[in-house]
Design a protein around this motif. Structure first.
Motif, mmCIF file in Angstrom:
data_model
loop_
_atom_site.group_PDB
_atom_site.id
_atom_site.type_symbol
_atom_site.label_atom_id
_atom_site.label_comp_id
_atom_site.label_asym_id
_atom_site.label_seq_id
_atom_site.Cartn_x
_atom_site.Cartn_y
_atom_site.Cartn_z
ATOM 1 N N GLY A 176 0.850 -1.195 0.000
ATOM 2 C CA GLY A 176 0.000 0.000 0.000
ATOM 3 C C GLY A 176 0.877 1.234 0.000
ATOM 4 N N VAL A 177 0.522 2.247 -0.779
ATOM 5 C CA VAL A 177 1.343 3.460 -0.794
ATOM 6 C C VAL A 177 0.496 4.699 -0.591
ATOM 7 N N GLN A 178 1.079 5.616 0.192
ATOM 8 C CA GLN A 178 0.460 6.914 0.355
ATOM 9 C C GLN A 178 1.560 7.896 0.018
ATOM 10 N N LEU A 179 1.346 8.659 -1.059
ATOM 11 C CA LEU A 179 2.415 9.533 -1.547
ATOM 12 C C LEU A 179 2.342 10.888 -0.866
ATOM 13 N N GLN A 180 3.401 11.653 -1.050
ATOM 14 C CA GLN A 180 3.518 12.954 -0.388
ATOM 15 C C GLN A 180 2.303 13.838 -0.682
ATOM 16 N N ALA A 181 1.929 13.908 -1.982
ATOM 17 C CA ALA A 181 0.758 14.707 -2.341
ATOM 18 C C ALA A 181 -0.487 13.877 -2.105
ATOM 19 N N SER A 182 -1.608 14.539 -2.009
ATOM 20 C CA SER A 182 -2.862 13.806 -1.935
ATOM 21 C C SER A 182 -3.292 13.469 -3.352
ATOM 22 N N SER A 183 -3.031 12.237 -3.742
ATOM 23 C CA SER A 183 -3.249 11.841 -5.133
ATOM 24 C C SER A 183 -4.635 11.260 -5.312
ATOM 25 N N PHE A 184 -5.551 12.091 -5.794
ATOM 26 C CA PHE A 184 -6.925 11.627 -5.987
ATOM 27 C C PHE A 184 -7.386 11.879 -7.411
ATOM 28 N N PHE A 185 -8.449 11.172 -7.787
ATOM 29 C CA PHE A 185 -9.135 11.463 -9.040
ATOM 30 C C PHE A 185 -9.930 12.749 -8.844
ATOM 31 N N GLU A 186 -9.942 13.603 -9.859
ATOM 32 C CA GLU A 186 -10.614 14.892 -9.701
ATOM 33 C C GLU A 186 -12.126 14.733 -9.599
ATOM 34 N N LEU B 5 -8.247 9.982 4.148
ATOM 35 C CA LEU B 5 -8.796 9.282 2.983
ATOM 36 C C LEU B 5 -7.663 8.652 2.171
ATOM 37 N N SER B 6 -6.546 9.378 2.042
ATOM 38 C CA SER B 6 -5.479 8.813 1.212
ATOM 39 C C SER B 6 -4.836 7.612 1.910
ATOM 40 N N ILE B 7 -4.882 7.594 3.252
ATOM 41 C CA ILE B 7 -4.408 6.405 3.970
ATOM 42 C C ILE B 7 -5.399 5.255 3.778
ATOM 43 N N ALA B 8 -6.688 5.596 3.799
ATOM 44 C CA ALA B 8 -7.702 4.566 3.540
ATOM 45 C C ALA B 8 -7.511 3.977 2.142
ATOM 46 N N CYS B 9 -7.182 4.845 1.159
ATOM 47 C CA CYS B 9 -6.953 4.348 -0.203
ATOM 48 C C CYS B 9 -5.735 3.423 -0.245
ATOM 49 N N ALA B 10 -4.728 3.722 0.611
ATOM 50 C CA ALA B 10 -3.532 2.878 0.640
ATOM 51 C C ALA B 10 -3.816 1.529 1.297
ATOM 52 N N LEU B 11 -4.844 1.493 2.173
ATOM 53 C CA LEU B 11 -5.125 0.261 2.927
ATOM 54 C C LEU B 11 -6.286 -0.533 2.346
ATOM 55 N N ILE B 12 -6.882 -0.016 1.263
ATOM 56 C CA ILE B 12 -8.133 -0.591 0.735
ATOM 57 C C ILE B 12 -8.002 -2.082 0.433
ATOM 58 N N HIS B 13 -6.798 -2.513 0.016
ATOM 59 C CA HIS B 13 -6.645 -3.922 -0.366
ATOM 60 C C HIS B 13 -5.938 -4.712 0.725
ATOM 61 N N ASP B 14 -5.963 -4.187 1.948
ATOM 62 C CA ASP B 14 -5.384 -4.857 3.101
ATOM 63 C C ASP B 14 -3.953 -5.339 2.815
ATOM 64 N N PRO B 15 -3.045 -4.406 2.510
ATOM 65 C CA PRO B 15 -1.687 -4.798 2.105
ATOM 66 C C PRO B 15 -0.850 -5.303 3.276
ATOM 67 N N ASP B 16 0.218 -6.029 2.950
ATOM 68 C CA ASP B 16 1.125 -6.556 3.977
ATOM 69 C C ASP B 16 2.185 -5.538 4.366
ATOM 70 N N VAL B 17 2.420 -4.565 3.489
ATOM 71 C CA VAL B 17 3.398 -3.529 3.796
ATOM 72 C C VAL B 17 2.824 -2.200 3.299
ATOM 73 N N VAL B 18 3.045 -1.149 4.120
ATOM 74 C CA VAL B 18 2.509 0.164 3.763
ATOM 75 C C VAL B 18 3.628 1.189 3.808
ATOM 76 N N PHE B 19 3.677 2.040 2.786
ATOM 77 C CA PHE B 19 4.654 3.134 2.754
ATOM 78 C C PHE B 19 3.916 4.459 2.883
ATOM 79 N N LEU B 20 4.361 5.272 3.841
ATOM 80 C CA LEU B 20 3.705 6.554 4.068
ATOM 81 C C LEU B 20 4.751 7.657 3.937
#
Lengths: 300, 352
Positions: free
Chosen positions: A80-90, A140-155
């Protein structure tokens, strides 16, 4: 659940600057690991090499048996990844963002409600991301990073630009993140954050790791004196000097401060003189370690 | 399939919720269609306004059929104040003044509108000649009939529906691709998608699908409004505009991709797109026919994708040509798309 990360001798140069200069560390399965450093220290570039956004110019990264720069779907589904910017669909709502990211990972639709619940955005489900506050966007962007229940998360600096309330609110979300044995890697330049959240911390500057240990061990290793502050007028400066022995005493308008390596002796004497009202004792924090290692001068 | 579909859905939702994008890709070109379709309803020729002073035998005593013929192009008002009428002609409030002095017809006109002046002179010459022949009592020996070379059905709406539709599609596809690329690069979504188990081709195909859907919607709206309100008539092979639209959309997307790849900000991407699309629309005859334009404009037009799209749509949609007339435009448009996409990909970056 959980993966092991091994980075060895990572190098990345941009032009003449060595952004990352021989970084090696390992993160154990289930560990909450922090990359700490001032802006431009090379944390983000290091993280990008581990995530697989960049191929290291030298050195290797392994996440379990995978080399992340190959961007294999089998690994990406566990990451799961959460990038520096809030990367969302407009112009999509919180719920639609989660649904969209979920479908990229082949997640069942019911997961969205679970995630909204988990990050406390149930009442914001139908609000467009453009209308969310900074803290809500980060959750929300953390929720998007965890949506698929990943084994490793990068924040990557998840609490940058948040006010203190929003930061502490987000910590509550982050703290539970590796409860289930998930590996978490976080970059931050907030010392308190690393101290609260991380099992181990690597302090980076100028592309190198300066120290790597648990926050408590790093603070202990600093062997810093304790600062005992008294409300002004509790005792005179002369008395304070007498108690302090040879230790430095600073008399300021707001407080009288004794800096000592023998806090118990000083505190006992203060107690004997009934001078404990309004007293505060401060040990070293990770911030002191950080400043000790990276220097105190201001860098623009 | 599922990632592709959900990405396309997300993009399409974003488009329909973007009022500016909707306005500039649909409402704005439609305003031009309504404007041009309304202004040029009867092929531009309006009646000449002629003031008649006193009795003019040739006009007043003409047989009924002759009167009806010239009433189509001449609007004649009678007046007695010659000085006032002359002032009106000088000011341009009337086109000409006609009086009869003995057997001579005197026509006052202004050179301010040389086309109309020449037309009026010719018309009165013809009326006088016809009257002269009638006086002899002989049938005329020579006659002339005229025939327009263009399809007579090519009235304003027949020309403007395909031409303005071409412009609308060019604008929609170019801006859509350019803005999408810059916004996603800037907000980090491109990087985010790179780390998701989604193929790059899925992301690209989703954008293509969305742009195609928008282009087909634009075509449906244009043709629907043209037929419903302006009497647009489609000729036999008009469904050939669908492959033309697909090829055109790909060509314009490649321009947008290039604009997005070389721009750091959304504003710059939109500026570059405008800089390309608007002159291209003029030089491709989207706003007016270039039949009378100098040769170099036609030469430049041959290099522009919109010119090929417009010609292909005009041929199949309103000129009644067969499906083969769409082949060359489609080949050019696809070739253009391949070349420009290849150039754009050299400038492409995943992040800033």
């Amino acid at each position: 659940m959980g993966v092991e990360i091994r980075a060895e001798g990572l190098v990345m140069t941009y032009g003449d600057t060595r952004a990352v200069d021989g970084v090696s560390f390992t993160v154990a399965s289930g560990e909450f690991f922090g990359l700490l450093g001032p802006n431009g220290a090379g944390k983000t570039t290091t993280l990008e090499m581990i995530e697989g956004l960049r191929k290291p110019q030298a050195g290797t990264v392994r996440i379990d048996q995978y080399e992340p720069w190959k961007r294999e779907p089998a690994l990406q589904r566990r990451m799961g990844v959460q990038l520096q910017a809030s990367s969302f669909f407009e112009r999509l709502t919180a719920r639609e963002q989660l649904d969209t990211f979920g479908s990229l990972y082949g997640v069942a639709a019911g997961r969205t409600d679970e995630m909204l619940e988990e990050v406390g955005l149930v009442d914001k489900a139908d609000v467009r991301t453009e209308d969310l506050s900074g803290g809500q966007k980060q959750r929300l962007s953390i929720a998007c990073a965890l949506i698929h229940d990943p084994d490793v998360v990068f924040l990557d600096e998840p609490t940058a630009a948040l006010d203190p309330q929003a930061r502490r609110n987000l910590w509550d979300v982050l703290r539970t993140m590796n409860d289930s044995g998930r590996t978490v890697v976080l970059t931050t330049h907030y010392m308190d954050e690393a101290e609260v959240l991380c099992d181990r911390v690597a302090i980076m500057d100028a592309g190198k790791i300066l120290e790597l240990d648990t926050p408590a061990a790093l603070v202990r290793g600093l062997d810093a004196p304790v600062r005992i502050s008294l409300a002004p007028g509790t005792i005179t400066v002369e008395t304070a000097r007498e108690i302090a022995g040879g230790d430095p005493v600073v008399d300021e308008e707001s407080a009288l401060t004794i800096t000592t390596r023998e806090p118990s002796r000083v505190l006992t004497q203060l107690a004997n003189r009934d001078a404990l009202d309004g007293l505060s004792v401060k040990g070293a924090s990770l911030e002191d370690v950080f400043l000790e290692l990276t220097g105190r001068e201001y860098r623009a | 399939m599922r990632p592709l579909r959900s990405l396309a859905t997300a993009m399409l939702k974003g488009y329909f919720r973007d009022r500016m994008a909707l306005f500039f890709s649909i409402i704005f070109p439609l305003m031009f269609l309504v404007l041009f379709g309304g202004i040029f309803t009867d092929d531009g020729a309006s009646k000449a306004d002629v003031i008649q002073i006193g009795h003019v035998a040739i006009l007043d005593d003409a047989p009924k059929e002759a009167k009806a013929a010239y009433a189509k192009s001449l609007g004649i008002h009678k007046s007695t104040d010659e000085a006032a009428a002359l002032r009106k002609v000088k000011k341009g409030d009337a086109d000409a003044l006609i009086t009869q002095k003995g057997d001579t017809l005197v026509l006052h006109f202004s050179r301010a509108d040389p086309v109309k002046a020449a037309e009026l002179q010719g018309q009165f010459q013809a009326i006088v000649q016809a009257a002269n022949i009638a006086v002899t009592g002989q049938p005329p020996k020579f006659n002339v009939t005229t025939q327009q070379v263009e399809d007579e059905s090519l009235s304003a709406i027949q020309f403007y529906t395909p031409s303005l539709l071409g412009w609308a599609i060019a604008a929609g596809a170019t801006f859509g691709a350019a803005a999408n690329l810059v916004v996603w690069r800037k907000n980090g979504l491109l990087r985010r998608l790179r780390l998701a188990p989604v193929r790059t081709s899925s992301v690209v195909l989703a954008r293509v699908a969305v742009s195609l859907a928008i282009a087909l919607m634009q075509a449906a709206i244009f043709i629907g409004i043209g037929k419903a309100f302006f009497g647009l008539q489609l000729t036999g092979w008009w469904p050939m505009i669908i492959p033309l639209l697909v090829a055109g959309t790909l060509a314009f997307m490649s321009i947008g991709l290039f604009a997005g790849a070389i721009s750091k900000t959304e504003e710059a991407a939109i500026g570059i797109s405008n800089f390309v699309v608007l002159p291209m629309a003029f030089l491709s005859g989207s706003f007016f026919s270039l039949d009378g334009a100098p040769g170099w404009i036609a030469t430049v037009g041959k290099l522009l994708p919109l010119k090929h799209l417009n010609e292909g749509m005009l041929d199949t949609m309103v000129r009644g040509d067969g499906p083969s007339s769409a082949v060359m435009p489609i080949v050019f448009l696809l070739g253009f798309a391949v070349v420009v996409t290849a150039i754009a990909s050299r400038f492409f970056r995943w992040d800033d």
